[in-house]
Design a protein around this motif. Structure first.
Motif, PDB file in Angstrom:
ATOM      1  N   LYS A  44      44.177  46.037  33.485  1.00 20.29           N
ATOM      2  CA  LYS A  44      43.744  46.251  34.866  1.00 20.29           C
ATOM      3  C   LYS A  44      43.539  47.739  35.131  1.00 20.29           C
ATOM      4  O   LYS A  44      44.367  48.571  34.767  1.00 20.29           O
ATOM      5  CB  LYS A  44      44.798  45.699  35.835  1.00 20.29           C
ATOM      6  N   ILE A  63      45.487  37.910  36.277  1.00 16.03           N
ATOM      7  CA  ILE A  63      45.282  38.866  37.364  1.00 16.03           C
ATOM      8  C   ILE A  63      46.609  39.038  38.096  1.00 16.03           C
ATOM      9  O   ILE A  63      47.473  38.152  38.049  1.00 16.03           O
ATOM     10  CB  ILE A  63      44.186  38.435  38.363  1.00 16.03           C
ATOM     11  N   PHE A  69      51.790  38.528  37.631  1.00 15.40           N
ATOM     12  CA  PHE A  69      50.543  38.196  36.935  1.00 15.40           C
ATOM     13  C   PHE A  69      50.375  36.680  36.872  1.00 15.40           C
ATOM     14  O   PHE A  69      51.316  35.952  36.524  1.00 15.40           O
ATOM     15  CB  PHE A  69      50.544  38.788  35.523  1.00 15.40           C
ATOM     16  N   GLY A  94      41.743  42.618  35.905  1.00 13.35           N
ATOM     17  CA  GLY A  94      42.827  41.859  35.299  1.00 13.35           C
ATOM     18  C   GLY A  94      43.098  42.352  33.895  1.00 13.35           C
ATOM     19  O   GLY A  94      42.675  43.451  33.514  1.00 13.35           O
TER      20      GLY A  94
END
Length: 464
Positions: A44, A63, A69, A94
């Motif tokens: 990310k 994500i 997550f 992500g």
């Protein structure tokens, strides 16, 4: 090695029609990387500056939402991901974690210009990959958006139903307890000897008060009257005078009314009669509370039914714009109350009924009002104003908030798909895109004017 990679690429459906010399160029310009299990292909926040073709192994896509997550999918063997020709994606939102040892072909996006100029079939193949990815991502995001909207609706319903349902349960329990006391009081009442005229005076007074219902008396006046009635009751040997006084005052009994009752009843019978009157008033009040709470639940269910338009075919029909907006405000009432937002309605009373898809347009009101609530989170003055008026053959609806406004640098992007200024988990970036699509579906327009302290979304819909 190059030969083996090319053979591997020819097994990928999107690349099997690409001329071999173009695949040779792709392999020559790319790096072949090994990614160990548990390592990341990208994280990310990393720049999207390379295209990846997974030759072996697979990756888990995650994500971050609410500091955790969440798995949203996977990249399997032969998948093509990362940067693609003409793609505007720049930052990864992500992570891709290797679920096993993997081999990946990586092409730096600096070679895209050469590829677009000289290798048309290869470029076309990757553009098709991007189109498919956009369709898939759009469908996924729309589904997420619907689930988020459903979650908000469910939370609102749970919150709004909690108070009236709790009131019904509480009043029902009190009523059961209250009714259990009636037999003893009834024994005392039936022993009373009173003529018809006296009985009529007492019962007429009682039922006139019940007919008028519970009165809303200013607090100071109510307290004084309760003290007065309580003193009267205790002077006439009535126990718990203050508890009974509240019921009598709620139904607008005065000291004069109590004197009237005392004049019709023999002294020793006065306490049983007043007890019976108190029991009747308490029962009436509890029944009223149950009825009011049940009516609130019924009204809320009607609002939900009207909001979702679940009992109607999805066809355009003339509809009251105000009903849809008001139902939406009901759905979001818990958020409005929690944020202490002042809702100002400036409705044209005789507004014509335009031909609309009711359920779809309710999504417009939901997105715009929900966005306004978020914009007012840190505002000093929290006002949400909704205006409606007819303008020739059109209906105009303006939704105005007194929030911090939309920054000039992003104002032109707010209707773009997937664009959002909200944190991950708070928005998908599809809300205003969906709003624009629905307004276009109605052959209408939507514009926005914004400055600090005032943001106004202006919607125009044809009546016919």
């Amino acid at each position: 090695m190059v030969y083996q990679i090319i053979e591997r690429l020819l097994e990928i459906d999107q690349l099997k029609e690409v001329p071999r010399n173009q695949l040779e160029w792709l392999v020559e310009k790319s790096d072949c990387r090994s990614v160990k299990q548990g390592d990341y292909l990208f994280k990310k926040g990393a720049p999207i500056d390379k295209m990846y073709i997974i030759l072996h192994g697979h990756f888990i896509l995650k994500i971050q939402q609410n500091n955790q997550f969440r798995v949203i999918g996977s990249l399997e063997e032969k998948a093509i991901t990362g940067a693609l020709p003409y793609s505007r994606a720049s930052i990864a939102t992500g992570i891709a974690e290797a679920a096993e040892n993997a081999e990946v072909l990586a092409l730096d996006k600096t070679y895209f210009k050469e590829m677009i100029t000289d290798y048309h079939e290869l470029t076309t193949a990757f553009v098709h990959v991007m189109s498919t990815r956009i369709r898939h991502f759009t469908k996924l995001q729309q589904q997420n958006d619907k689930m988020m909207a459903l979650g908000k609706l469910s939370a609102g319903l749970a919150h709004e139903l909690n108070n009236p349902s709790g009131a019904v349960i509480r009043s029902a329990r009190m009523l059961r307890k209250h009714l259990a006391l009636l037999p003893e009081e009834f024994k005392k009442v039936i022993k009373i000897k009173i003529d018809d005229q006296q009985l009529d005076i007492v019962t007429d007074l009682l039922f006139d008060k019940i007919k008028d219902g519970v009165q809303h008396i200013p607090l100071m006046e109510k307290t004084d009257r309760e003290d007065s009635i309580a003193s009267w009751l205790e002077e006439h040997d009535f126990n718990d005078g203050y508890e009974a006084a509240e019921n009598f005052v709620d139904f607008n009994f005065t000291e004069e009314d109590m004197d009237t009752i005392a004049e019709q009843v023999n002294g020793k019978d006065l306490v049983p009669v007043v007890n019976w009157l108190n029991q009747v008033l308490a029962t009436e009040k509890l029944v009223n509370e149950i009825e009011d709470a049940s009516q609130r639940i019924n009204d809320l269910v009607k609002s939900v039914k009207s909001y979702t338009h679940m009992d109607q075919a999805p066809e355009k029909q003339p509809a009251n714009i105000h009903t849809g907006i008001d139902n939406t405000l009901t759905m979001l009432n818990h958020k409005l109350k929690k944020a202490h937002i002042n809702v100002i309605k400036k409705y044209q009373e005789d507004l014509p009924k335009p031909m609309i898809y009711i359920s779809e347009l309710n999504q417009v009101w939901t997105n715009l009002i929900d966005n306004a609530i978020d914009a007012l989170e840190d505002a000093e003055h929290k006002n949400l104003e909704i205006q409606t008026k007819q303008d020739g053959s059109f209906v105009k609806i303006n939704i105005v908030d007194s929030g911090k406004g939309i920054p000039d640098e992003v104002k032109d992007q707010i209707f773009d798909p997937f664009f959002t200024t909200k944190a991950i988990g708070k928005g998908t970036g599809l809300g205003l895109d969906i709003v624009q699509q629905i307004i276009s579906q109605h052959n209408g327009t939507i514009d926005v004017d914004s400055k600090p302290g005032r943001t106004e979304f202006k919607i125009c819909i044809p009546i016919a």
